[in-house]
Design an enzyme around this catalytic site. Sequence first.
Site, short mmCIF file in Angstrom:
data_model
loop_
_atom_site.label_atom_id
_atom_site.label_comp_id
_atom_site.label_asym_id
_atom_site.label_seq_id
_atom_site.Cartn_x
_atom_site.Cartn_y
_atom_site.Cartn_z
N HIS A 42 -7.76 -5.77 0.18
CA HIS A 42 -6.57 -4.92 0.22
C HIS A 42 -5.50 -5.49 1.15
CE1 HIS A 42 -4.31 -1.26 -0.37
NE2 HIS A 42 -4.24 -1.07 0.93
N SER B 146 0.85 -1.19 0.00
CA SER B 146 0.00 0.00 0.00
C SER B 146 0.88 1.25 0.00
CB SER B 146 -0.96 -0.05 1.18
OG SER B 146 -2.03 0.84 1.02
#
Length: 259
Positions: A231, A97
């Site tokens: 995610h 990320s």
Amino acid sequence: MTTARTRSQSSWLRACNRVTRPRSRLVCAPHAGGTAHAYRSWPAALPDDVEVLAVQYPGRQDRLAEPPAGTMDDLVRPIADALAPFVGEPLALFGHSMGASVAYEVTLELERRHGQVVDLLTVSGSCAPHRREEEDRHELDDAELVEELRRLDDSFDDLLAVPELLDLVLPSIRADFRLVSLYRRTPAVPVRAPLLVFGGTGDPDVSPEELREWRACAGGDFDTRTFPGDHFYLTDERPVLEALAPRLPGPRPPGPHVP
């Protein structure tokens, strides 16, 4: 005697294991609001001769008294400084990320200073830096920010249920989101290091097609791999590390690095 370089390294890097003569070092950069603690269990699923070092950003855990970084450069330059002692040894970088952008920029900075010294760059759960869109998550109020964190990963629920912990972690999370919102690199700048891109098949923010847009950031070898999950697919770390381990570098042949 403790040198300035040793102090810098210990401030930014946390050893998840200790290896006397590592075949390879894997340096991991956390997600927004994340800590070095996220990678504490990785050595157990990797070969015994791989040393894992995790980046500790300022503004959290044992660096809580320090202000969080305001710009990407505030992270990249000191991390590159901390990695200087490992230049010339087998070195891989991983970032998830926000950490994907950090690892990419650190690789570029190390290449600017030393030539190709990173043997593998792995980026995870992030769109390519030249394809980033403007974000405003840092402008959410606390309740909205908490809901956004739950949307990204329901494993935050236990943490978010404790007001005292929220008071400690929300400032660094908000600061990281602001840093990400300011970060751009257009056009894409290719790294010399081989580039491996990971992601979750169900990530609500980064599609497999967007993962492939990292190709513009690769000056050489490039590959993508997706795993089941959202995610934070890499909370199921074993398949991720099984895919990563064979790609980690081994000892380099003697001779100068290519500048």
